[in-house]
Design a protein around this motif. Structure first.
Motif, PDB file in Angstrom:
ATOM      1  N   ASP A  40      54.979  40.712  62.807  1.00 43.29           N
ATOM      2  CA  ASP A  40      54.872  40.055  61.604  1.00 43.29           C
ATOM      3  C   ASP A  40      55.343  38.791  61.741  1.00 43.29           C
ATOM      4  OD1 ASP A  40      53.715  42.244  60.247  1.00 43.29           O
ATOM      5  OD2 ASP A  40      55.642  43.102  59.905  1.00 43.29           O
ATOM      6  N   LYS A 211      55.188  42.825  56.950  1.00 45.45           N
ATOM      7  CA  LYS A 211      54.255  43.545  56.355  1.00 45.45           C
ATOM      8  C   LYS A 211      54.144  45.105  57.046  1.00 45.45           C
ATOM      9  CE  LYS A 211      51.373  39.436  55.316  1.00 45.45           C
ATOM     10  NZ  LYS A 211      52.521  38.465  55.753  1.00 45.45           N
ATOM     11  N   SER A 212      53.681  44.977  58.482  1.00 41.04           N
ATOM     12  CA  SER A 212      53.649  46.148  58.941  1.00 41.04           C
ATOM     13  C   SER A 212      54.752  47.142  59.051  1.00 41.04           C
ATOM     14  CB  SER A 212      52.890  45.872  60.477  1.00 41.04           C
ATOM     15  OG  SER A 212      53.833  45.422  61.376  1.00 41.04           O
ATOM     16  N   LEU A 215      55.049  49.194  56.033  1.00 31.60           N
ATOM     17  CA  LEU A 215      54.018  50.231  55.755  1.00 31.60           C
ATOM     18  C   LEU A 215      54.378  51.425  56.937  1.00 31.60           C
ATOM     19  CD1 LEU A 215      50.512  48.085  55.545  1.00 31.60           C
ATOM     20  CD2 LEU A 215      51.608  49.536  53.779  1.00 31.60           C
ATOM     21  N   ASP A 233      54.897  46.052  46.416  1.00 31.49           N
ATOM     22  CA  ASP A 233      53.806  45.132  47.115  1.00 31.49           C
ATOM     23  C   ASP A 233      53.146  44.279  46.185  1.00 31.49           C
ATOM     24  OD1 ASP A 233      52.806  43.117  49.015  1.00 31.49           O
ATOM     25  OD2 ASP A 233      52.983  44.965  50.611  1.00 31.49           O
ATOM     26  N   ASP A 235      50.349  42.969  47.146  1.00 33.40           N
ATOM     27  CA  ASP A 235      49.078  42.899  47.877  1.00 33.40           C
ATOM     28  C   ASP A 235      48.399  44.318  47.461  1.00 33.40           C
ATOM     29  OD1 ASP A 235      47.125  41.594  50.136  1.00 33.40           O
ATOM     30  OD2 ASP A 235      47.383  43.713  50.698  1.00 33.40           O
ATOM     31  N   ARG A 238      47.678  46.287  50.793  1.00 31.40           N
ATOM     32  CA  ARG A 238      48.673  47.128  51.543  1.00 31.40           C
ATOM     33  C   ARG A 238      49.456  48.174  50.632  1.00 31.40           C
ATOM     34  NH1 ARG A 238      50.146  41.834  53.027  1.00 31.40           N
ATOM     35  NH2 ARG A 238      51.533  41.464  51.199  1.00 31.40           N
ATOM     36  N   VAL A 338      47.775  51.068  61.548  1.00 30.93           N
ATOM     37  CA  VAL A 338      48.360  50.042  60.678  1.00 30.93           C
ATOM     38  C   VAL A 338      48.498  48.783  61.464  1.00 30.93           C
ATOM     39  CG1 VAL A 338      50.405  49.389  59.591  1.00 30.93           C
ATOM     40  CG2 VAL A 338      49.682  51.638  59.177  1.00 30.93           C
ATOM     41  N   ALA A 378      45.500  46.368  57.465  1.00 26.86           N
ATOM     42  CA  ALA A 378      46.846  45.651  57.461  1.00 26.86           C
ATOM     43  C   ALA A 378      46.936  44.331  58.163  1.00 26.86           C
ATOM     44  CB  ALA A 378      47.797  46.614  57.569  1.00 26.86           C
ATOM     45  N   SER A 379      46.232  43.434  57.692  1.00 26.38           N
ATOM     46  CA  SER A 379      46.274  42.093  58.416  1.00 26.38           C
ATOM     47  C   SER A 379      46.163  41.955  59.890  1.00 26.38           C
ATOM     48  CB  SER A 379      47.413  41.377  57.940  1.00 26.38           C
ATOM     49  OG  SER A 379      48.606  42.160  58.949  1.00 26.38           O
TER      50      SER A 379
END
Length: 425
Positions: A40, A211-212, A215, A233, A235, A238, A338, A378-379
């Motif tokens: 991240d 982010k990750s 999660l 979150d 988003d 997510r 993820v 997840a991005s």
């Protein structure tokens, strides 16, 4: 010659030739990474031109000077080899190495450690007294963290090979531990040890910055028997992932929690997390709070008997646990990982497909022709490329263009309180 991916400046990465990695000490190993994760924290310098702003921030006292000892006096000034999460195959070992063998699959922790000094023996491998020259010895952070280079390379050297690499347990799909070098281990320490002390405890994850990690923490909390797991979150994607792991996506904290994971990487998020703790609760903050004066509600913590844990994670000792936890939990099922993205390309498309692997590592959308694309929600924080025959094709030949340009994401407008760039490790 071999190749390694280098960060040049914001939005620009390039493959650079370098001498082949070799055994320099009898305790070394040489590994070939074939699954690479994007932390991240890597997104900050890749997508935002923060170097000069952070240099100015340190000069005027707005940013803690310890940032310079990790990221350089001009933070994130390129070029330097990037990447500090990977699964790799051992291709050579030194004569004194007894626990590894050629062909073994391993996770290489981001921090370089010896395993025998006092901090390492205490489990503080990110603070190794043997390898650390200033604040941190690590792959993928530039010269301030040592001469180790990045992990997104044809091969790289791993010192102290009987200690550093963590063998991937039999039966664990390799994509599931793509981030065990850092982010997965970071999430594990946030929830699993506290839950062992608070059986059936309630967990809150404030996500969005790291982010990750947020999660992973939500999924691990569910898998390890938390009585309640709430995920906050802004988003929607997510939030959907967190719910697929068994967490409850909520718009705001609901009550008080035994365990809180602060993954917004913001000062306001940190205060929100601390105020959400139940009596005797513990909050682990996984962001980089770089400002010199980050306010926390100490009196509230005193009255609540709250504990705040903040600091670098020590992935090497945690790697043995987090990989097995990911396998057991099932939270990272195949092709919905993820922190991974798998691209399958025809043999004839190897050149273009591999270049797109570098693009996907940057968080871009894969655009070239492919047989099948499995994309996470997840991005897209990791990538590997395989051919239909199963041969790993992650590292591309030299692209026809000299560098790969990263797309710039939309920026949120930070409050003045959180104006310093938020980062996570």
């Amino acid at each position: 010659m071999t190749r390694a991916l280098h960060f040049l400046r914001s939005g620009r990465l390039a493959w650079r030739d370098r001498e082949p990695s070799r055994i320099e000490d009898e305790r070394d190993a040489v590994v070939r990474p074939f699954v690479a994760g994007r932390c991240d924290g890597d997104t900050v310098p890749i997508h935002r031109p923060v170097s000069r702003a952070m240099q100015l921030g340190m000069a005027i006292g707005a940013i803690d000077p310890v940032v310079g000892s990790i990221c350089g006096s001009v933070p994130f000034k390129g070029p330097f080899g990037i990447g500090h999460e990977c699964v790799a195959e051992v291709v050579a070992v030194g004569s004194a190495v007894t626990t590894l063998h050629v062909g073994q699959r391993v996770v290489v922790p981001r921090a370089v450690s010896c395993g025998s000094c006092a901090p390492c023996r205490s489990g503080l491998t990110s603070k190794c007294a043997t390898t650390t020259r200033a604040t941190l010895a690590a792959f993928g952070f530039g010269a301030a963290c040592g001469p180790w280079g990045g992990m997104v390379a044809d091969t790289f050297r791993v010192p102290f090979a009987d200690h550093m690499p963590v063998p991937v347990p039999a039966g664990v799909p390799l994509l599931r531990v793509a981030a065990a070098s850092d982010n997965l281990a970071d999430a594990w320490r946030c929830v699993v040890p506290p839950l062992a002390e608070r059986e059936g405890g309630s967990v809150l994850v404030l996500g969005g910055g790291a982010k990750s990690i947020g999660l992973y923490a939500a999924g691990l909390a569910v898998a390890h028997g938390a009585g309640q797991v709430d995920y906050v979150d802004d988003d929607a994607g997510r939030r959907d992932i967190a719910e697929s792991f068994g967490a409850r996506a909520v718009t705001r904290p609901d009550g008080r929690y035994d365990i809180v994971v602060e993954a917004t990487s913001s000062a306001s998020g940190l205060r929100r997390a601390l105020r959400a703790l139940a009596p005797g609760g513990v909050c682990t903050a996984v962001g980089y709070y770089v400002a010199t004066g980050t306010r926390v509600p100490l009196m509230h913590m005193y009255a609540t008997d709250a504990t705040l844990r903040v600091g670098v994670s020590h992935a090497q000792p945690l790697g043995h646990h987090s990989g097995r936890a990911a396998s057991r939990s099932g939270m990272l099922h195949d092709f919905h990982v993820v922190s991974s993205l798998e691209v399958q390309v025809p043999e004839a498309e190897v050149g273009s497909g591999c270049e797109d692997a570098a693009m996907s590592w940057l968080g871009a959308v894969v655009r070239r022709r492919m047989v099948t694309t499995y994309v996470t929600a997840a991005s897209r924080v990791a990538a590997t490329v395989t051919s239909p025959s199963g041969r790993a094709l992650w590292l591309p030949p030299r692209p026809t263009r000299g560098a790969v340009r990263a797309p710039r994401p939309k920026r949120a407008s930070p409050s003045s309180e959180d104006a310093v760039p938020a980062m996570s490790g």
